[in-house]
Design a protein around this motif. Structure first.
Motif, PDB file in Angstrom:
ATOM      1  N   MET A   1      -5.608 -21.080   2.082  1.00  0.00           N
ATOM      2  CA  MET A   1      -4.319 -21.419   1.541  1.00  0.00           C
ATOM      3  C   MET A   1      -4.075 -20.584   0.305  1.00  0.00           C
ATOM      4  SD  MET A   1      -2.897 -25.051   0.211  1.00  0.00           S
ATOM      5  CE  MET A   1      -3.555 -25.098  -1.432  1.00  0.00           C
ATOM      6  N   ARG A   2      -2.927 -20.022   0.233  1.00  0.00           N
ATOM      7  CA  ARG A   2      -2.552 -19.241  -0.936  1.00  0.00           C
ATOM      8  C   ARG A   2      -1.988 -20.184  -1.998  1.00  0.00           C
ATOM      9  NH1 ARG A   2       0.231 -13.580  -0.669  1.00  0.00           N
ATOM     10  NH2 ARG A   2      -1.602 -13.456   0.602  1.00  0.00           N
ATOM     11  N   VAL A   3      -2.369 -19.986  -3.229  1.00  0.00           N
ATOM     12  CA  VAL A   3      -1.867 -20.804  -4.315  1.00  0.00           C
ATOM     13  C   VAL A   3      -0.511 -20.248  -4.725  1.00  0.00           C
ATOM     14  CG1 VAL A   3      -2.273 -21.573  -6.680  1.00  0.00           C
ATOM     15  CG2 VAL A   3      -4.193 -21.316  -5.103  1.00  0.00           C
ATOM     16  N   THR A   4       0.492 -21.114  -4.700  1.00  0.00           N
ATOM     17  CA  THR A   4       1.840 -20.709  -5.092  1.00  0.00           C
ATOM     18  C   THR A   4       2.325 -21.637  -6.186  1.00  0.00           C
ATOM     19  OG1 THR A   4       2.891 -22.154  -3.487  1.00  0.00           O
ATOM     20  CG2 THR A   4       2.354 -19.910  -2.745  1.00  0.00           C
ATOM     21  N   ALA A   5       3.454 -21.311  -6.757  1.00  0.00           N
ATOM     22  CA  ALA A   5       4.011 -22.135  -7.824  1.00  0.00           C
ATOM     23  C   ALA A   5       4.280 -23.552  -7.343  1.00  0.00           C
ATOM     24  CB  ALA A   5       5.293 -21.509  -8.360  1.00  0.00           C
ATOM     25  N   SER A   6       4.593 -23.722  -6.067  1.00  0.00           N
ATOM     26  CA  SER A   6       4.937 -25.058  -5.588  1.00  0.00           C
ATOM     27  C   SER A   6       3.719 -25.937  -5.359  1.00  0.00           C
ATOM     28  CB  SER A   6       5.752 -24.954  -4.295  1.00  0.00           C
ATOM     29  OG  SER A   6       4.962 -24.358  -3.280  1.00  0.00           O
ATOM     30  N   ASN A   7       2.519 -25.365  -5.187  1.00  0.00           N
ATOM     31  CA  ASN A   7       1.351 -26.203  -4.935  1.00  0.00           C
ATOM     32  C   ASN A   7       0.256 -26.028  -5.975  1.00  0.00           C
ATOM     33  OD1 ASN A   7       0.211 -23.764  -4.246  1.00  0.00           O
ATOM     34  ND2 ASN A   7      -0.260 -24.297  -2.153  1.00  0.00           N
ATOM     35  N   HIS A   8       0.568 -25.423  -7.094  1.00  0.00           N
ATOM     36  CA  HIS A   8      -0.428 -25.220  -8.142  1.00  0.00           C
ATOM     37  C   HIS A   8       0.052 -25.901  -9.409  1.00  0.00           C
ATOM     38  CE1 HIS A   8      -2.979 -23.278 -11.096  1.00  0.00           C
ATOM     39  NE2 HIS A   8      -3.786 -23.063 -10.108  1.00  0.00           N
ATOM     40  N   PRO A  48      -4.363 -11.434 -14.825  1.00  0.00           N
ATOM     41  CA  PRO A  48      -5.260 -10.797 -13.849  1.00  0.00           C
ATOM     42  C   PRO A  48      -5.661 -11.745 -12.713  1.00  0.00           C
ATOM     43  CG  PRO A  48      -6.009 -10.359 -16.085  1.00  0.00           C
ATOM     44  CD  PRO A  48      -4.916 -11.374 -16.180  1.00  0.00           C
ATOM     45  N   ALA A  49      -5.844 -13.008 -13.040  1.00  0.00           N
ATOM     46  CA  ALA A  49      -6.207 -13.978 -12.001  1.00  0.00           C
ATOM     47  C   ALA A  49      -5.065 -14.157 -11.014  1.00  0.00           C
ATOM     48  CB  ALA A  49      -6.578 -15.314 -12.630  1.00  0.00           C
ATOM     49  N   GLN A  50      -3.842 -14.241 -11.506  1.00  0.00           N
ATOM     50  CA  GLN A  50      -2.691 -14.377 -10.622  1.00  0.00           C
ATOM     51  C   GLN A  50      -2.540 -13.143  -9.729  1.00  0.00           C
ATOM     52  OE1 GLN A  50       0.396 -15.237 -13.489  1.00  0.00           O
ATOM     53  NE2 GLN A  50       0.363 -17.417 -12.973  1.00  0.00           N
ATOM     54  N   GLN A  51      -2.775 -11.971 -10.276  1.00  0.00           N
ATOM     55  CA  GLN A  51      -2.677 -10.740  -9.499  1.00  0.00           C
ATOM     56  C   GLN A  51      -3.753 -10.716  -8.414  1.00  0.00           C
ATOM     57  OE1 GLN A  51      -2.779  -7.151 -11.804  1.00  0.00           O
ATOM     58  NE2 GLN A  51      -2.674  -5.827 -10.021  1.00  0.00           N
ATOM     59  N   LEU A  53      -5.230 -13.292  -7.004  1.00  0.00           N
ATOM     60  CA  LEU A  53      -4.857 -14.271  -5.980  1.00  0.00           C
ATOM     61  C   LEU A  53      -3.768 -13.742  -5.064  1.00  0.00           C
ATOM     62  CD1 LEU A  53      -4.847 -17.648  -7.931  1.00  0.00           C
ATOM     63  CD2 LEU A  53      -6.295 -17.033  -6.011  1.00  0.00           C
ATOM     64  N   ALA A  54      -2.810 -13.026  -5.626  1.00  0.00           N
ATOM     65  CA  ALA A  54      -1.712 -12.483  -4.826  1.00  0.00           C
ATOM     66  C   ALA A  54      -2.212 -11.442  -3.826  1.00  0.00           C
ATOM     67  CB  ALA A  54      -0.654 -11.872  -5.741  1.00  0.00           C
ATOM     68  N   GLU A  55      -3.293 -10.758  -4.163  1.00  0.00           N
ATOM     69  CA  GLU A  55      -3.825  -9.713  -3.292  1.00  0.00           C
ATOM     70  C   GLU A  55      -4.715 -10.253  -2.176  1.00  0.00           C
ATOM     71  OE1 GLU A  55      -5.693  -7.013  -6.011  1.00  0.00           O
ATOM     72  OE2 GLU A  55      -3.791  -6.379  -6.876  1.00  0.00           O
TER      73      GLU A  55
END
Length: 95
Positions: A1-8, A48-51, A53-55
């Motif tokens: 599951m990808r962490v997004t603004a709606s579920n993080h 850096p953590a968000q980047q 995760l996005a990758e």
């Protein structure tokens, strides 16, 4: 599951606070001075953590294949009833 603004919890909408409760710390909206320095530090640490995760791929296909093979060989078992109970327990208190 990808962490997004709606579920993080750090990226989702603000939750309502009880009356009289202190407002949650919002480093992005911090006032100038020490708060702004803290906001910059948090931003430098989180960016850096968000980047990273996005990758990441949303699903690790290699792990999925390995699990399927292990299930087929009988090396691991799957209990659908237990999974259903865990899902129900997790979501039971949410409305």
């Amino acid at each position: 599951m990808r962490v997004t603004a709606s579920n993080h919890p750090l990226g989702g909408p603000a939750e309502s606070q009880p009356a009289g409760a202190p407002a949650p710390l919002d480093p992005v909206a911090a006032p100038a001075g020490a708060g702004a320095a803290a906001a910059a530090l948090v931003s430098d640490l989180i960016q850096p953590a968000q980047q990273a995760l996005a990758e990441l791929p949303e699903i690790d296909q290699a792990k999925v294949a390995a699990l399927r093979e292990a299930l087929a060989r009988g090396e691991i078992s799957f209990d659908a009833g237990r999974l259903a109970a865990l899902i129900q327990r997790y979501h039971g208190g949410r409305g």
